[in-house]
Design a protein around this motif. Structure first.
Motif, short mmCIF file in Angstrom:
data_model
loop_
_atom_site.label_atom_id
_atom_site.label_comp_id
_atom_site.label_asym_id
_atom_site.label_seq_id
_atom_site.Cartn_x
_atom_site.Cartn_y
_atom_site.Cartn_z
N GLU A 1 0.82 -1.21 0.00
CA GLU A 1 0.00 0.00 0.00
C GLU A 1 0.86 1.26 0.00
O GLU A 1 0.56 2.23 -0.69
CB GLU A 1 -0.95 0.01 1.20
CG GLU A 1 -1.96 1.13 1.17
CD GLU A 1 -2.88 1.13 -0.05
OE1 GLU A 1 -3.23 2.23 -0.51
OE2 GLU A 1 -3.25 0.05 -0.55
N GLN A 2 1.95 1.26 0.76
CA GLN A 2 2.84 2.41 0.78
C GLN A 2 3.49 2.60 -0.59
O GLN A 2 3.60 3.72 -1.07
CB GLN A 2 3.92 2.24 1.86
CG GLN A 2 3.40 2.38 3.26
CD GLN A 2 4.44 2.01 4.30
OE1 GLN A 2 5.28 1.14 4.10
NE2 GLN A 2 4.38 2.68 5.45
N CYS A 3 3.91 1.50 -1.21
CA CYS A 3 4.52 1.58 -2.54
C CYS A 3 3.52 2.17 -3.54
O CYS A 3 3.87 3.02 -4.36
CB CYS A 3 4.98 0.20 -2.99
SG CYS A 3 5.86 0.19 -4.57
N LYS A 4 2.28 1.74 -3.44
CA LYS A 4 1.23 2.25 -4.33
C LYS A 4 1.06 3.76 -4.15
O LYS A 4 1.00 4.50 -5.13
CB LYS A 4 -0.08 1.52 -4.04
CG LYS A 4 -1.24 1.95 -4.90
CD LYS A 4 -2.48 1.14 -4.52
CE LYS A 4 -3.72 1.68 -5.17
NZ LYS A 4 -4.93 0.99 -4.72
N ARG A 5 1.00 4.22 -2.90
CA ARG A 5 0.81 5.65 -2.63
C ARG A 5 2.02 6.47 -3.09
O ARG A 5 1.86 7.56 -3.63
CB ARG A 5 0.54 5.88 -1.14
CG ARG A 5 -0.87 5.45 -0.75
CD ARG A 5 -1.19 5.80 0.67
NE ARG A 5 -0.77 4.67 1.52
CZ ARG A 5 -0.47 4.76 2.80
NH1 ARG A 5 -0.55 5.91 3.43
NH2 ARG A 5 -0.11 3.70 3.48
N ILE A 6 3.22 5.93 -2.90
CA ILE A 6 4.43 6.62 -3.35
C ILE A 6 4.44 6.72 -4.87
O ILE A 6 4.73 7.78 -5.43
CB ILE A 6 5.70 5.91 -2.83
CG1 ILE A 6 5.82 6.07 -1.31
CG2 ILE A 6 6.94 6.44 -3.53
CD1 ILE A 6 6.87 5.18 -0.67
N ALA A 7 4.13 5.63 -5.56
CA ALA A 7 4.10 5.63 -7.02
C ALA A 7 3.09 6.65 -7.54
O ALA A 7 3.37 7.39 -8.49
CB ALA A 7 3.78 4.23 -7.55
#
Length: 75
Positions: free
Chosen positions: A42-48
């Motif tokens: 989820e963090q990777c998705k938000r960062i992307a």
């Protein structure tokens, strides 16, 4: 995590700005950027999303910075 820092700097964002855009605490974001901590899916998705790139680019699976086109009707 060099890609993460490079992208953030290309956008002119500070780590505090990334905290505001992603909801990830600045100290945690700093650890992610330096490789001392891994991000969740989820963090990777938000960062992307904040950096207008793909999760694959952040993971080093592609050299294409441009994000994938959004699917219609999905987030």
């Amino acid at each position: 995590m060099n890609r993460l820092k490079e992208l953030r700097q290309e956008h002119g964002f500070s780590q505090i700005k990334m905290q505001m855009l992603t909801g990830i605490d600045q100290s945690d974001y700093s650890k992610i950027e330096t490789g001392k901590r891994y991000y969740t899916f989820e963090q990777c998705k938000r960062i992307a999303q904040a950096l207008h790139t793909s999760m694959d680019y952040l993971a080093g699976l592609t050299d294409e910075k441009k994000p994938y086109p959004k699917s219609k009707g999905k987030d």
